[in-house]
Motif scaffolding. Structure first.
Motif, short mmCIF file in Angstrom:
data_model
loop_
_atom_site.label_atom_id
_atom_site.label_comp_id
_atom_site.label_asym_id
_atom_site.label_seq_id
_atom_site.Cartn_x
_atom_site.Cartn_y
_atom_site.Cartn_z
N ASP A 56 0.84 -1.19 0.00
CA ASP A 56 0.00 0.00 0.00
C ASP A 56 0.89 1.25 0.00
N ASP A 57 0.71 2.11 -1.02
CA ASP A 57 1.57 3.28 -1.17
C ASP A 57 1.45 4.25 0.01
N ALA A 58 0.22 4.43 0.50
CA ALA A 58 0.01 5.37 1.61
C ALA A 58 0.75 4.88 2.85
N SER A 59 0.70 3.59 3.09
CA SER A 59 1.37 3.00 4.23
C SER A 59 2.88 3.19 4.13
N ARG A 60 3.40 2.98 2.93
CA ARG A 60 4.83 3.20 2.70
C ARG A 60 5.21 4.66 2.98
N SER A 61 4.36 5.59 2.53
CA SER A 61 4.64 7.01 2.73
C SER A 61 4.64 7.38 4.21
N VAL A 62 3.71 6.80 4.96
CA VAL A 62 3.64 7.08 6.40
C VAL A 62 4.92 6.61 7.09
N VAL A 63 5.35 5.40 6.79
CA VAL A 63 6.57 4.88 7.43
C VAL A 63 7.79 5.69 6.99
N ALA A 64 7.83 6.08 5.72
CA ALA A 64 8.94 6.91 5.25
C ALA A 64 9.00 8.22 6.02
N ALA A 65 7.83 8.80 6.29
CA ALA A 65 7.76 10.07 7.03
C ALA A 65 8.20 9.88 8.48
N VAL A 66 7.79 8.79 9.09
CA VAL A 66 8.18 8.51 10.47
C VAL A 66 9.70 8.33 10.56
N VAL A 67 10.26 7.59 9.61
CA VAL A 67 11.71 7.38 9.60
C VAL A 67 12.44 8.71 9.45
N ALA A 68 11.97 9.55 8.53
CA ALA A 68 12.62 10.85 8.31
C ALA A 68 12.53 11.72 9.56
N MET A 69 11.35 11.70 10.20
CA MET A 69 11.18 12.48 11.42
C MET A 69 12.12 12.00 12.53
N ALA A 70 12.18 10.70 12.71
CA ALA A 70 13.05 10.15 13.76
C ALA A 70 14.51 10.48 13.48
N HIS A 71 14.91 10.37 12.23
CA HIS A 71 16.29 10.71 11.88
C HIS A 71 16.57 12.19 12.12
#
Ligand code: C2E
Ligand code: MG
Ligand code: MG
Ligand code: MG
Length: 283
Positions: free
Chosen positions: A210-225
């Protein structure tokens, strides 16, 4: 019970509620003996580096070998223990046992993670247990990771905040568990001294479908970094999930795809040789 209460019959709903109450009372009265009587066990699940597949450490997950009931998962007794001071007994035992069992792994550069309920931080028991275990087993504090859920980290009292500060002053690493299901603000997350963020399994479930799910995780990873944190994905069950997580620069992963929680013996060969760079993964 229908006879005692004098009712002609009870509904299925009442019976179900009554048996739930009975089960909780039974757990509550047996669990104290379980801790003292050596009925708790720890299974360990590997945490791997997504970049190269190396095992960096393991999470200790408690089980209860309850006579007549088999091996119980935490869901069957941790919530009940959390309603009472018993959770402190459980978490104190887990800290001591995990540091003892994983001492060799830690001295070889690996890490061991334990889960702590916020209630266990209301007194000094866990702090004392960690401090003495580190000394006794000659384990570097930075190789011990304390997992507290996002909701738990955000809801601690003043007393618990002081105990948590004491644990981190020893040098242990704070990891925010099950991130993404609570509702913490970025500002609150910044104020914690957490170095690791574990993305909840529910956010990871569909990253490869699911593209939306991938985008959410990508955003969380970027935020954490952006906050300087190491990111771990929970509940990785398929290679395709690992591929997506690697692509969005998630650092580490944990899940059935890499290894189920199991007896510790399987991990001994993994940490048989020192690899000084392993613990450096946290900082
Ligand atoms: P958690 O800390 O988020 O642990 C991860 C849970 O997900 C574990 O369940 C683990 O077995 C499961 N899991 C791991 N990989 C996968 C996967 O690929 N797919 C699926 N479907 N599940 C996976 P477990 O062992 O039943 O533990 C449940 C929860 O109980 C833990 O969630 C933690 O919050 C709590 N817990 C465990 N041990 C302790 C403890 O010693 N003290 C306290 N206070 N809580 C504990
Ligand atoms: Mg955990
Ligand atoms: Mg978790
Ligand atoms: Mg969880």
């Amino acid at each position: 019970d229908a006879k005692v209460s004098g009712k002609a019959r009870t509904s299925v709903f009442d019976d179900a509620m009554q048996s739930d109450v009975d089960a909780r009372l039974s757990v509550r009265s047996a669990l104290g003996d379980a801790v003292r009587g050596g009925q708790l066990r720890l299974h360990y699940q590997p945490l791997v580096s997504l970049a190269d597949g190396r095992v960096l450490g393991a999470e200790a997950l408690v089980r209860w070998q309850r006579p007549g009931h088999g091996l119980l998962a935490p869901d069957a007794f941790v919530p009940v223990a959390e309603e009472t001071a018993l959770i402190t007994e459980v978490d104190r035992w887990v800290v001591g046992e995990a540091v003892r069992r994983a001492a060799g792994w830690c001295r070889a550069g690996g890490s061991v993670a334990v889960n702590l309920s916020p209630r266990s931080l209301e007194g000094d028991a866990v702090l004392d247990a960690l401090s003495s275990a580190l000394h006794r087993w000659r384990v570097p504090a930075r190789s011990v990771v304390l997992e507290i859920t996002e909701t738990g980290v955000m809801s601690t009292s003043g007393a618990a905040d002081r105990v948590l500060a004491g644990l981190l002053d020893l040098g242990a690493v704070l990891s925010v568990d099950d991130f993404g299901v609570g509702h913490s603000s970025l500002a609150r997350l910044r104020r914690t001294r957490a170095q690791v963020l574990k993305v909840d399994r529910s956010l990871v479930a569909d990253v490869d479908r699911d593209d939306a799910s991938r985008s959410v995780v990508a955003a969380v990873v970027a935020m954490a970094h952006a906050l300087g944190m190491v990111v771990v994905a929970e509940g990785v069950e398929r290679a395709a999930q690992a591929d997506v997580l690697r692509a969005v620069r998630c650092d580490q992963a944990q899940g059935w795809f890499f290894g189920r929680p199991a007896e510790p013996e399987g991990l001994d060969p993994v940490f048989a040789h020192p690899a000084v760079s392993r613990a450096g993964a946290w900082v």
